[in-house]
Enzyme design. Structure first.
Site, PDB file in Angstrom:
ATOM      1  CB  ILE A 281     -14.233 -11.244 -30.683  1.00  0.00           C
ATOM      2  CG1 ILE A 281     -14.583 -11.985 -31.979  1.00  0.00           C
ATOM      3  CG2 ILE A 281     -15.402 -11.309 -29.686  1.00  0.00           C
ATOM      4  CD1 ILE A 281     -15.119 -13.396 -31.758  1.00  0.00           C
TER       5      ILE A 281
ATOM      6  CB  VAL B 222     -11.545 -14.517 -31.367  1.00  0.00           C
ATOM      7  CG1 VAL B 222     -11.580 -14.442 -32.890  1.00  0.00           C
ATOM      8  CG2 VAL B 222     -11.813 -15.936 -30.872  1.00  0.00           C
TER       9      VAL B 222
ATOM     10  CG  ASP C 148       2.605  -2.763 -32.263  1.00  0.00           C
ATOM     11  OD1 ASP C 148       1.459  -2.974 -32.687  1.00  0.00           O
ATOM     12  OD2 ASP C 148       3.019  -3.208 -31.173  1.00  0.00           O
TER      13      ASP C 148
ATOM     14  CE  LYS D 234      -3.566   1.825   2.392  1.00  0.00           C
ATOM     15  NZ  LYS D 234      -4.610   1.945   3.429  1.00  0.00           N
TER      16      LYS D 234
ATOM     17  N   GLY E 280       3.491  -9.609 -28.534  1.00  0.00           N
ATOM     18  CA  GLY E 280       2.207 -10.146 -28.962  1.00  0.00           C
ATOM     19  C   GLY E 280       1.957  -9.898 -30.443  1.00  0.00           C
ATOM     20  CG  ASP E 281       0.935  -6.418 -31.964  1.00  0.00           C
ATOM     21  OD1 ASP E 281       1.899  -6.028 -31.275  1.00  0.00           O
ATOM     22  OD2 ASP E 281      -0.071  -5.716 -32.156  1.00  0.00           O
TER      23      ASP E 281
ATOM     24  CG  LEU F 179       5.010  -0.227  -3.321  1.00  0.00           C
ATOM     25  CD1 LEU F 179       5.081  -1.565  -4.048  1.00  0.00           C
ATOM     26  CD2 LEU F 179       6.375   0.451  -3.289  1.00  0.00           C
TER      27      LEU F 179
ATOM     28  CB  THR G 246     -12.451 -11.018 -25.253  1.00  0.00           C
ATOM     29  OG1 THR G 246     -11.952 -11.750 -24.131  1.00  0.00           O
ATOM     30  CG2 THR G 246     -13.831 -10.484 -24.968  1.00  0.00           C
TER      31      THR G 246
ATOM     32  CE  LYS H 101      -9.805  -8.482  -5.350  1.00  0.00           C
ATOM     33  NZ  LYS H 101     -10.515  -7.340  -4.718  1.00  0.00           N
TER      34      LYS H 101
END
Ligand code: DCP
Ligand code: MG
Ligand code: MN
Length: 340
Positions: free
Chosen positions: A106, A103, A199, A60, A196-197, A62, A101, A72
């Site tokens: 989507i 996909v 760019d 907390k 992930g891809d 931080l 999601t 949590k």
């Protein structure tokens, strides 16, 4: 290379993992973008924290970690799990929306509509391709390929092909691979970065926002995409506009299809675009809020001062990335440091 030497082990990875999962749930199922951002920011903070967090109270202290996330962390430390996530995992509707999601094409709203029609897995989806657009159909076709991370070495090869082909049209094109490739998002011990891809940002000194040769600009990206398709690199076009291409590419036939994004930006807006496209998205958000505090509005095109009425003025002339940091009094961070 600096990123390959980085040796930052994430000592709080288990916390980051559950925070990312909660973030995805908020974005895709609850569609609460504020909570999504809160979890993303907390995760980004913990990912770069140099020591292992041993209590919620410690966390907390931080930035970006409040009461609820601290609780949590305590629950996770005490029980090894989170009741909230356990419940989500048991909920079929949540699981179906989360899956759909993943996909490409989507989004949360489309996923929800599909689930309401009784579609809950990829096999159902294949039977209902009439409900999908072209992007979504290709996203489904290459679901497994697109889920696989792209090794840095492969992007380097793809970068070479892209640069060679575009420079062949005109050497004055400037091409930059941005996104997570530009830095190590979560460097592991071996410094193996994955994305992930891909760019890709493209500009040309002859194209500025002040002197838009409309008809010509319209054909620039289409020409680039055609050349990259003809040489076999681009395999699918998901969408193609004047400034934005989304598609798939494949370096060799035994390698997976990869998601490729290309943006063509005017020369005078290049550095704002470069900054934006380099990310991370959490970093961009933080920098934009800082800009606002300093009386500026920053987006992927321009940096503009805000008048006393809050109306943006003329764009500040920008000739390098550092200048954007300077103008808004933000300490300069190199791409490697832009994780949050
Ligand atoms: N971006 C942003 N806000 C978004 C989406 C994107 O600021 N909501 C910017 C920052 C990202 C860049 O665009 O770094 C590229 O978007 P990607 O979704 O490709 O994200 P990354 O390249 O960072 O990660 P990945 O490895 O998953 O592609
Ligand atoms: Mg990316
Ligand atoms: Mn992208």
């Amino acid at each position: 290379r600096k990123h390959e030497e980085t040796n930052n082990e994430n000592l709080n990875k288990d916390f980051c993992d559950f925070l990312s999962e909660l973030a995805q749930f908020e974005k895709n199922v609850s569609r609460n973008i504020h909570k999504y951002n809160a979890y993303r920011k907390a995760s980004a903070t913990l990912a770069v924290h140099p020591t292992r967090i041993t209590s919620g109270a410690e966390a907390k202290k931080l930035p970006n970690i409040g009461d609820k996330i601290a609780k949590k962390i305590d629950e996770f430390l005490q029980t090894g799990k989170l009741q909230k996530l356990e419940n989500i995992h048991k909920d079929e509707r949540s699981q179906a929306i989360s899956l759909l999601t993943r996909v490409s094409g989507i989004g949360p709203s489309k996923a929800q509509k599909l689930v309401e029609k009784g579609i809950s897995n990829l096999d159902d989806l294949k039977k209902h391709s009439d409900l999908l657009n072209h992007h979504q159909i290709i996203g489904l076709k290459y679901f497994n390929d697109f889920e696989q991370k792209i090794p840095r070495s492969e992007i380097k090869e793809i970068e070479k092909v892209i640069k060679k082909k575009i420079k062949k049209i005109d050497v004055k094109y400037e091409i930059n691979i941005c996104g997570s490739y530009s830095f190590c998002l979560f460097p592991n011990r071996r410094g193996k970065a994955e994305s992930g891809d891909i760019d890709t940002l493209v500009t040309h000194p002859n194209y500025t926002s002040k002197n838009p040769d409309k008809a010509h600009i319209d054909s620039v990206l289409k020409t680039i995409v055609r050349k990259l398709t003809n040489c076999g690199l681009i395999t699918e076009t998901l969408s193609l506009g004047e400034t934005k291409f989304m598609g798939a590419c494949q370096l060799k036939s035994d390698l997976p299809m990869r998601r490729l994004d290309i943006r063509f930006q005017p020369y005078d807006q290049y550095y704002c675009s470069l900054l934006y496209f380099t990310g991370s998205d959490v970093f961009n958000q933080n920098m934009r809020s800082h800009a606002l505090e300093q009386g500026f509005t920053l987006n992927e095109y321009t940096l503009r001062p805000l008048g006393c009425t809050g109306v943006p003025g003329e764009p500040v002339e920008i000739t390098c990335e550092e200048e954007i940091f300077d103008v808004i009094n933000y300490p300069y961070k190199s791409p490697e440091e832009r994780n949050n």
